[in-house]
Design an enzyme around this catalytic site. Structure first.
Site, PDB file in Angstrom:
ATOM      1  N   HIS A 155      -0.446   2.788   0.794  1.00 36.26           N
ATOM      2  CA  HIS A 155      -0.833   1.481   0.268  1.00 36.26           C
ATOM      3  C   HIS A 155      -2.342   1.270   0.265  1.00 36.26           C
ATOM      4  CE1 HIS A 155      -0.702   0.503   4.662  1.00 36.26           C
ATOM      5  NE2 HIS A 155      -1.763  -0.208   4.339  1.00 36.26           N
ATOM      6  N   ASP A 178       5.065   5.601   2.420  1.00 35.99           N
ATOM      7  CA  ASP A 178       3.717   5.049   2.586  1.00 35.99           C
ATOM      8  C   ASP A 178       2.769   6.151   3.049  1.00 35.99           C
ATOM      9  OD1 ASP A 178       1.567   3.390   2.702  1.00 35.99           O
ATOM     10  OD2 ASP A 178       2.314   2.108   4.318  1.00 35.99           O
ATOM     11  N   GLY A 207      -7.171  -2.785   8.588  1.00 42.57           N
ATOM     12  CA  GLY A 207      -8.129  -1.696   8.644  1.00 42.57           C
ATOM     13  C   GLY A 207      -7.629  -0.513   9.433  1.00 42.57           C
ATOM     14  N   SER A 247      -4.700   0.817   8.994  1.00 40.87           N
ATOM     15  CA  SER A 247      -3.766   1.580   8.158  1.00 40.87           C
ATOM     16  C   SER A 247      -4.192   3.033   8.015  1.00 40.87           C
ATOM     17  CB  SER A 247      -3.696   0.962   6.764  1.00 40.87           C
ATOM     18  OG  SER A 247      -2.933  -0.201   6.766  1.00 40.87           O
ATOM     19  N   SER A 256       1.400   2.264   9.109  1.00 37.34           N
ATOM     20  CA  SER A 256       1.740   1.629   7.840  1.00 37.34           C
ATOM     21  C   SER A 256       1.382   0.146   7.868  1.00 37.34           C
ATOM     22  CB  SER A 256       3.228   1.798   7.537  1.00 37.34           C
ATOM     23  OG  SER A 256       3.607   1.070   6.388  1.00 37.34           O
TER      24      SER A 256
END
Length: 357
Positions: free
Chosen positions: A216, A246, A327, A329, A344
């Site tokens: 994402h 993801d 941030g 992720s 995720s």
């Protein structure tokens, strides 16, 4: 040196842990110049052709995983690490319990098998999709836990509760504070017009190196930089999947990640060398590294999680109580030098706590 990997042209298999790039749900970074990355290991055959996979050996599974595989999903319902460090295996009959004891683990008799739990999650997935909801298998309680965040309306929650009631009393409904979101904004070290994320592992196909991060974070074609002035290019996203999965791969602009990338930076100039990959275990102590919140620890609370983000549904995730913030992720999760996944999303933050996937 980068771990060698092989290319796979097989269709990406869902519900894999570290073998599947998506479920690499969080394994921190080594600072190479200004870019946080970790050397990697990535999974087994089953992803799109552009996704490289490691041929490095996986760590030996524990007694719980071995006996569960031998007994099968109709007689077991997962395993976990108890507070005293013992491996516990959920079983549905006394004969299976005896097998667990012989394997050196502790049995726990339960009513519902893994097949029952999987059937429940399939029925939940076939119901009308409600953003802000999530569910996962809680092996310790022998239940499927359904959570709804603060955005879920009373009517939608009531409708989903009816579905759960129709499945059985082993589906538990819980309301959660906060909002289930992906964790993109406001972080370094990799930046693009699509947002800001944490880099995860380095992976290689033997010819080129890639950064593995969350899907994402940005679509294919996104160009990533290590600085906010777009002067130090990291690379370009060349493959990925979100929602459903993801994960994404950023191909290094220079082709190579650099030396020493097999160490996860944990702050203060210290690092942890990543030596292998493994499936996580419920109850396992884990660490997560992210460019916003740094190094955090907690434990795996459930597996096989599905999260209905506003942007779409992602399944096959690890659920943990390690906090995360926007941030983080794509940042890494690991335990004792073994890679488990990349971040995720989740709910809450590192001030109040929350759930991270």
């Amino acid at each position: 040196m980068p771990l060698r990997v092989r290319e796979s042209c097989m269709r990406h298999a869902r519900r894999r842990v570290v073998r599947r790039v998506t479920r690499l749900a969080a394994v921190g970074g080594l600072l190479l110049g200004a870019t946080m990355v970790t050397h990697a290991v990535a999974g087994e055959p089953g992803a799109p052709a552009a996704v490289p996979f490691s041929t490095a050996e996986e760590t030996t599974p524990g007694p719980g995983a071995v006996v569960v595989a031998e007994l099968g999903t109709s007689r077991t319902a997962g395993s976990w690490i108890a507070g005293d460090g013992a491996t516990v295996v959920a079983v549905t009959d006394e004969e299976a319990a005896a097998e667990v004891r012989r394997a050196g683990a502790e049995p726990k008799l339960v009513r519902h098998s893994m097949d029952d739990l999987k059937t429940a999650t399939k029925k939940l997935s076939s119901a009308t999709r409600v953003p802000g909801t999530a569910w996962a298998m809680d092996y310790r309680s022998n239940q499927v836990v359904v959570r709804g965040d603060s955005t879920v309306s009373a009517d939608d929650w009531s409708g989903l509760t009816e579905v759960a009631d129709g499945i059985g009393d082993f589906v538990r409904m819980e309301r959660s504070g906060g909002v289930f979101t992906t964790r993109v904004n406001g972080a370094q070290p990799i930046l693009s017009t699509a947002g800001r994320c944490s880099a995860g592992f380095n992976v290689t196909d033997g010819k080129r190196d890639f950064v593995l991060t969350a899907g994402h974070c940005g679509p294919e074609g996104s160009v990533w930089f290590a600085d906010d002035r777009a002067r130090q290019e990291v690379g370009t996203t060349v493959a990925g999947s979100f929602p459903g999965d993801d994960y994404s791969l950023i191909r290094y602009a220079g082709g190579r990640a650099g030396e020493g990338a097999g160490v996860v930076a944990v702050g203060d100039g210290k690092g942890v060398r990543i030596t292998g990959v493994a499936d996580p275990t419920v109850g396992q102590r884990v660490f997560r590294s992210g460019s916003t919140s740094g190094l955090r620890d907690g434990e795996v609370t459930a597996l096989n999680a599905t999260v209905n983000y506003p942007e779409g549904t992602v399944s096959g995730l690890i659920e943990s109580n390690v906090c995360a913030e926007p941030g983080d992720s794509g940042g890494p999760m690991f335990s004792e030098g073994v890679a488990l996944g990349v971040t995720s999303g989740g709910s809450g933050d590192c001030r109040t706590g929350g759930t991270t996937y």
